[in-house]
Design a protein around this motif. Structure first.
Motif, short mmCIF file in Angstrom:
data_model
loop_
_atom_site.label_atom_id
_atom_site.label_comp_id
_atom_site.label_asym_id
_atom_site.label_seq_id
_atom_site.Cartn_x
_atom_site.Cartn_y
_atom_site.Cartn_z
N ALA A 18 38.21 52.91 -27.93
CA ALA A 18 38.11 52.85 -26.48
C ALA A 18 36.80 52.21 -26.05
O ALA A 18 36.76 51.41 -25.11
N LEU A 19 35.72 52.54 -26.78
CA LEU A 19 34.41 51.96 -26.45
C LEU A 19 34.43 50.45 -26.61
O LEU A 19 33.92 49.72 -25.76
N SER A 20 35.06 49.96 -27.69
CA SER A 20 35.06 48.50 -27.89
C SER A 20 35.87 47.82 -26.79
O SER A 20 35.51 46.74 -26.34
N LEU A 21 36.96 48.47 -26.35
CA LEU A 21 37.74 47.90 -25.26
C LEU A 21 36.91 47.85 -23.98
O LEU A 21 36.90 46.85 -23.26
N LEU A 59 30.85 48.99 -37.52
CA LEU A 59 30.35 50.15 -36.76
C LEU A 59 30.89 51.44 -37.36
O LEU A 59 30.18 52.43 -37.50
N ARG A 60 32.18 51.41 -37.73
CA ARG A 60 32.80 52.61 -38.29
C ARG A 60 32.11 53.01 -39.60
O ARG A 60 31.82 54.18 -39.84
N THR A 61 31.80 52.00 -40.43
CA THR A 61 31.10 52.29 -41.69
C THR A 61 29.74 52.88 -41.40
O THR A 61 29.31 53.84 -42.06
N LEU A 62 29.04 52.33 -40.39
CA LEU A 62 27.72 52.86 -40.04
C LEU A 62 27.83 54.32 -39.63
O LEU A 62 27.03 55.16 -40.07
N ILE A 63 28.82 54.64 -38.79
CA ILE A 63 29.00 56.02 -38.34
C ILE A 63 29.27 56.93 -39.54
O ILE A 63 28.70 58.01 -39.68
N ASP A 64 30.16 56.46 -40.42
CA ASP A 64 30.49 57.25 -41.61
C ASP A 64 29.25 57.56 -42.44
O ASP A 64 29.04 58.66 -42.92
N ARG A 65 28.41 56.51 -42.60
CA ARG A 65 27.21 56.71 -43.43
C ARG A 65 26.26 57.69 -42.77
O ARG A 65 25.70 58.56 -43.42
N LEU A 119 42.07 48.46 -36.02
CA LEU A 119 41.11 48.45 -34.91
C LEU A 119 41.18 49.77 -34.14
O LEU A 119 40.18 50.29 -33.66
N GLY A 120 42.39 50.31 -34.03
CA GLY A 120 42.58 51.55 -33.27
C GLY A 120 42.22 52.79 -34.05
O GLY A 120 42.52 53.91 -33.62
N GLY A 121 41.61 52.63 -35.22
CA GLY A 121 41.15 53.81 -35.94
C GLY A 121 42.10 54.30 -37.01
O GLY A 121 41.86 55.31 -37.65
N VAL A 149 47.38 51.27 -29.47
CA VAL A 149 47.65 50.54 -28.23
C VAL A 149 46.35 49.93 -27.70
O VAL A 149 46.32 48.77 -27.26
N ILE A 150 45.26 50.72 -27.78
CA ILE A 150 43.96 50.18 -27.34
C ILE A 150 43.57 48.98 -28.20
O ILE A 150 43.08 47.97 -27.70
N GLY A 151 43.82 49.10 -29.51
CA GLY A 151 43.51 47.99 -30.41
C GLY A 151 44.28 46.74 -30.03
O GLY A 151 43.73 45.63 -30.00
N ALA A 152 45.58 46.92 -29.71
CA ALA A 152 46.39 45.77 -29.31
C ALA A 152 45.85 45.13 -28.04
O ALA A 152 45.75 43.90 -27.92
N ALA A 153 45.45 45.99 -27.07
CA ALA A 153 44.90 45.46 -25.81
C ALA A 153 43.60 44.71 -26.07
O ALA A 153 43.36 43.64 -25.48
N THR A 154 42.75 45.25 -26.96
CA THR A 154 41.48 44.60 -27.26
C THR A 154 41.71 43.21 -27.85
O THR A 154 41.08 42.23 -27.45
N LEU A 155 42.67 43.14 -28.80
CA LEU A 155 42.95 41.84 -29.42
C LEU A 155 43.48 40.84 -28.40
O LEU A 155 43.16 39.65 -28.45
N THR A 156 44.30 41.34 -27.45
CA THR A 156 44.84 40.44 -26.44
C THR A 156 43.74 39.94 -25.51
O THR A 156 43.70 38.76 -25.14
N LEU A 157 42.83 40.86 -25.12
CA LEU A 157 41.78 40.49 -24.18
C LEU A 157 40.77 39.53 -24.78
O LEU A 157 40.06 38.82 -24.05
#
Lengths: 339, 319
Positions: free
Chosen positions: A17-20, A328-334, A275-277, A291-299
Motif C-alpha cells: 500500500a505504501l508503494s502505491l 525494501l522487503r529484504t531490508l525490513i526482514d534483516r 509486489l503485493g507481498g 490487487v494493490i500490486g496490479a494497480a501499482t504496475l498499471t500506474l
C-alpha cells in the motif's frame, strides 16, 4: 522488543500500500489534475483485468505452483467474449465466411446465434483448469511445464476462433466496463470489490484456510482428512474463474478480441502477486496486496508519461518497482532478524 | 552376441533417445506426404533453426539442473539486447565482427552478474529475479534499438547461412559446442558440482562444493549463451529486431523437458536438446506440409509438451 518485531511485520504488510501511495503522490506532484474522477478512470481502467489476472495467478501460487498460461488464457477468453458470447456460433469468422460463400443461409436458426455457446465454452475453460490441477497433483508434474504447454494450447484455440483480431464484445460487458459511477471512479470501486471478495473467499472462510494450508504444509492438511486433490482442483478452478473475469473485463475495454492481446499478463500477474507481498512457496499470499500490486504496475505507465519518459521504459519501470519493493522487503526482514 | 543386447539396453535407457526417435518419426511422416521429395531440404531447415534454440537451451539446461525453482526467464530479453547492441557496434563493417561478438558476450556477462546479484542480495527466488531483470533488459533493448534497423556485416551473414553438403556450418559448430558442454557436465568437477547441487544442495555444500560460485557461473553462462544467440540470430535474420527473442523463453524450457532432463534438476543431458529442437521444428514442418494452420500448430505443440511431461512422469513412476 515485542513491539519492535510487530512494527517490522506491520511495515512489511503495509509495504504494498505504501508503494502505491508513493507512486500516487509522485503522480499528483507531477500532474495534480490526474488525481481526479476522469484521471483515475483513464489511469486505472486497465488495472481491472490485470487485477483479476493477478488474483488468478495468486490462487495457483498459493498451492506452490505457477501458471505460465494465464496470459494466453485471458486472450482466449477475450476471443470467446468477442465472438461466441456476443453472437453465438454465428459470430465465428469461419461461419461468416461460409455464409458469404453461400454454403450456409444468411439467417441462422436461433441455436447458432445464442450466447449460451459462449457461456458453455467459458465453463469448459474453468473445467480444463480444474483438470490441470488434478493432473499436476496426481502425476506430481512440474506446473511450469504443464502450463507452458497449455499456453500454446490456449493460443492455438484463440487463433482458431479468431484468426485475425476482430469480433465485437457483448454490449452489457462494454457498458459495465464504462460505467459512470457517482463520485468514485468505477475502476477504484471495482478494485476494492475484487480485493474484498477475494480476501473474504481465501482469507476468511474456513475452506480458504485449508486452501492456503495446502501450500504451507500439505502433509498436515492431508492428515487432517482433507483431500489434497480437491484442494488443487479448487485452486486451479478458481484461477480459471478469475482468469475468465480478466478476459471478459479486458474485452469490455478493448471492445474487440485478439489472440495476442494479453501475452504480457503472464509475467505481469506474477510480478503483481510478489509486489503485493505474496511469497512463492508456503501458501503465504495476500489478495488485497495482489490487487494493490496490479494497480501499482498499471500506474507505472502513467507515471512515466507524466515524467515525459518514452513508453519504451514502461516495462523497465515495472521491473524497477519490483526490484525496489523486494529490496525494501529484504531490508525490513534483516532489521527484524537483527532485533 | 552378448554385447549387443547390452548395448541396446543401455541405449534404450538413455532419456534423450526418445526425442531423436520422435524427431525421426515426424520426419518420416512428413516425407511420406511429399513422396520422398524435399526430405533433405526439410532436414537442412530443421538443423538451421534448431541451432539457435539449442544455444540458449544449453544455458537454460545448466540453470535448470541446479534444482527446483532455478530457471532463467531473462533469456529472450538478453537475446534482443545483445542483438541490438552488437549490430549497432558492428555497423555493417566486416572488420568489426569480432568486436561485435565480444560486445554481445559482454552483454550476457553483465546480465548474468545482475541476475545473480539480485538472487543473492535480495534473497528472492531465481524466477522472480530473472523476471524483474528481464523487464529492465527488455526496456533497455527497446529504448536502445528503437528505430534502428542496421544490416549485419556481410561476412557474419554469410557465416550464419553457410552450408556444407546441405548441413549448416553453424549447426556443426553448435553440435560441437553441445558435445563440449555434455563433457563439461559429465566429466568435469564443475559439471558434477552443478548436478550435485541439483540433487541435494545441502549435501553438496557439506561435501565441500562451492555452491555460490557454481550457481553464479551457471547463471552467467546462460546469459552469455543468450547473448551469443542474439549475435548469431541478428546475423542470420538480416539485423536485430525487438521481438527476436520472444519465442526462446518457452522453447528453451521445452527443449530441456522434451530432451529428457529432469525439470526438478539434478539429472540432465545435453544431447537431448538437439533431439528436442529438431523434433519441435519438424512437428511444425509436418503440420505445415499437411496444410494445418497456425492455430492447430500451436495447439498440437502445446499438447505434445504436456504429453511428453506426462510420459516422462510415467517412466519415473515405473522405475
Amino acid at each position: 522488543m515485542n513491539g519492535s518485531v510487530l512494527s517490522a511485520r506491520t511495515l512489511r504488510n503495509l509495504l504494498p500500500a505504501l508503494s502505491l501511495l508513493v507512486l500516487l503522490a509522485a503522480i499528483f506532484y507531477l500532474q495534480p489534475r490526474a488525481i481526479s474522477y476522469v484521471g483515475f478512470n483513464l489511469m486505472l481502467n486497465l488495472a481491472i483485468p490485470i487485477a483479476f489476472a493477478t488474483i488468478a495467478q495468486m490462487c495457483v501460487i498459493t498451492v506452490n505452483d505457477l501458471d505460465l498460461s494465464i496470459g494466453t488464457y485471458v486472450g482466449f477468453v477475450a476471443c470467446i467474449g468477442a465472438t461466441l458470447l456476443s453472437g453465438g456460433i454465428g459470430a465465428l469468422p469461419f461461419i461468416k465466411d461460409l455464409q458469404a460463400s453461400g454454403a450456409l443461409p444468411a439467417t441462422l436458426p436461433w441455436i447458432m446465434n445464442t450466447p449460451l455457446a459462449g457461456v458453455l465454452v467459458l465453463l469448459m475453460g474453468i473445467g480444463v483448469y480444474a483438470l490441470l490441477g488434478a493432473l499436476i497433483h496426481l502425476r506430481n508434474l512440474p506446473s511450469i511445464v504443464v502450463t507452458l504447454g497449455m499456453s500454446f494450447v490456449w493460443l492455438g484455440l484463440s487463433v482458431l476462433v479468431l484468426p485475425v483480431p476482430g469480433g465485437q464484445a457483448p454490449g452489457w460487458i462494454k457498458s459495465l466496463m464504462t460505467l459512470k459511477t457517482p463520485f468514485i471512479p468505477f475502476p477504484i470501486i471495482a478494485a476494492v470489490v475484487i480485493a474484498v471478495a477475494a480476501h473474504i473467499l481465501i482469507m476468511k472462510t474456513s475452506y480458504g484456510a485449508v486452501l492456503r494450508g495446502a501450500g504451507g504444509n500439505p502433509k498436515a492438511i492431508e492428515r487432517a482428512g482433507w483431500s489434497l486433490l480437491k484442494v488443487k482442483m479448487a485452486m486451479f478452478a478458481l484461477a480459471g474463474f478469475f482468469g475468465m473475469l480478466a478476459g471478459l473485463s479486458l474485452v469490455g475495454l478493448t471492445t474487440s478480441g485478439d489472440a495476442n492481446i494479453a501475452l504480457r499478463y503472464t509475467l505481469l500477474s506474477i510480478a503483481g502477486v510478489i509486489l503485493g507481498g505474496g511469497e512463492f512457496v508456503g501458501g503465504r499470499i495476500s489478495p488485497i496486496g495482489a490487487v494493490i500490486g496490479a494497480a501499482t504496475l498499471t500506474l507505472a505507465g502513467s507515471f512515466l508519461s507524466f515524467m515525459r519518459i518514452p513508453p519504451d521504459w514502461q516495462i523497465g519501470a515495472q521491473g524497477a518497482i519490483l526490484i525496489i519493493v523486494l529490496a525494501l522487503r529484504t531490508l525490513i526482514d534483516r532489521a527484524e532478524k537483527r532485533r | 552376441m552378448n554385447a549387443e543386447p547390452g548395448f541396446i539396453r543401455r541405449l534404450v535407457a538413455k532419456p534423450w533417445l526418445w526425442a531423436y526417435v520422435a524427431a525421426a518419426a515426424v520426419w518420416l511422416v512428413t516425407i511420406l506426404f511429399t513422396g520422398g521429395r524435399g526430405g533433405g531440404e526439410v532436414l537442412t531447415a530443421a538443423f538451421t533453426f534448431a541451432t539457435f534454440s539449442v544455444i540458449v537451451g544449453i544455458g537454460q539446461l545448466y540453470v535448470v539442473t541446479l534444482g527446483p525453482g532455478n530457471v532463467d526467464l531473462s533469456i529472450p530479453a538478453t537475446i534482443t539486447l545483445a542483438g541490438a547492441v552488437a549490430t549497432k557496434v558492428m555497423d555493417t563493417q566486416d572488420g568489426l565482427i569480432l568486436v561485435g561478438l565480444i560486445v554481445a558476450l559482454a552483454c550476457g556477462v553483465a546480465v548474468g552478474c545482475f541476475n545473480y546479484a539480485l538472487i543473492i542480495i535480495l534473497r528472492i527466488p531465481p524466477i522472480i529475479a530473472t523476471l524483474s531483470s528481464s523487464f529492465l533488459i527488455q526496456s533497455t533493448a527497446i529504448a536502445y534499438g528503437r528505430g534502428i534497423r542496421i544490416k549485419p556485416p556481410a561476412a557474419l551473414a554469410d557465416f550464419t547461412t553457410a552450408q556444407v553438403l546441405g548441413m549448416p556450418v553453424l549447426a556443426l559448430c553448435v553440435i560441437a559446442l553441445a558435445a563440449v558442454m555434455e563433457i563439461v557436465l559429465r566429466r568435469t568437477v564443475y559439471g558434477r558440482w552443478v548436478t550435485a547441487i541439483g540433487q541435494n544442495m545441502r549435501a553438496a555444500r557439506l561435501a565441500g562444493v562451492n555452491v555460490g560460485r557454481t550457481r553464479f557461473t551457471a547463471y552467467v553462462m546462460s546469459a552469455v549463451f543468450a547473448g551469443l544467440c542474439g549475435y548469431l540470430l541478428s546475423g542470420f535474420s538480416g539485423g536485430s529486431s525487438l521481438s527476436m527473442g520472444e519465442e526462446y523463453l518457452l522453447t528453451s524450457i521445452a527443449l530441456v523437458v522434451i530432451g529428457g532432463s529432469s525439470v526438478a534438476g539434478g539429472y540432465s543431458n545435453v544431447p537431448g536438446l538437439w533431439g528436442a529442437a529438431l523434433f519441435l521444428f519438424l512437428v511444425v514442418t509436418m503440420l505445415n506440409t499437411y496444410g494445418f494452420g497456425a492455430g492447430l500448430r500451436y495447439l498440437s505443440t502445446g499438447l505434445i509438451i504436456i504429453a511428453v511431461i506426462v510420459a516422462a512422469s510415467a517412466r519415473k513412476a515405473t522405475r
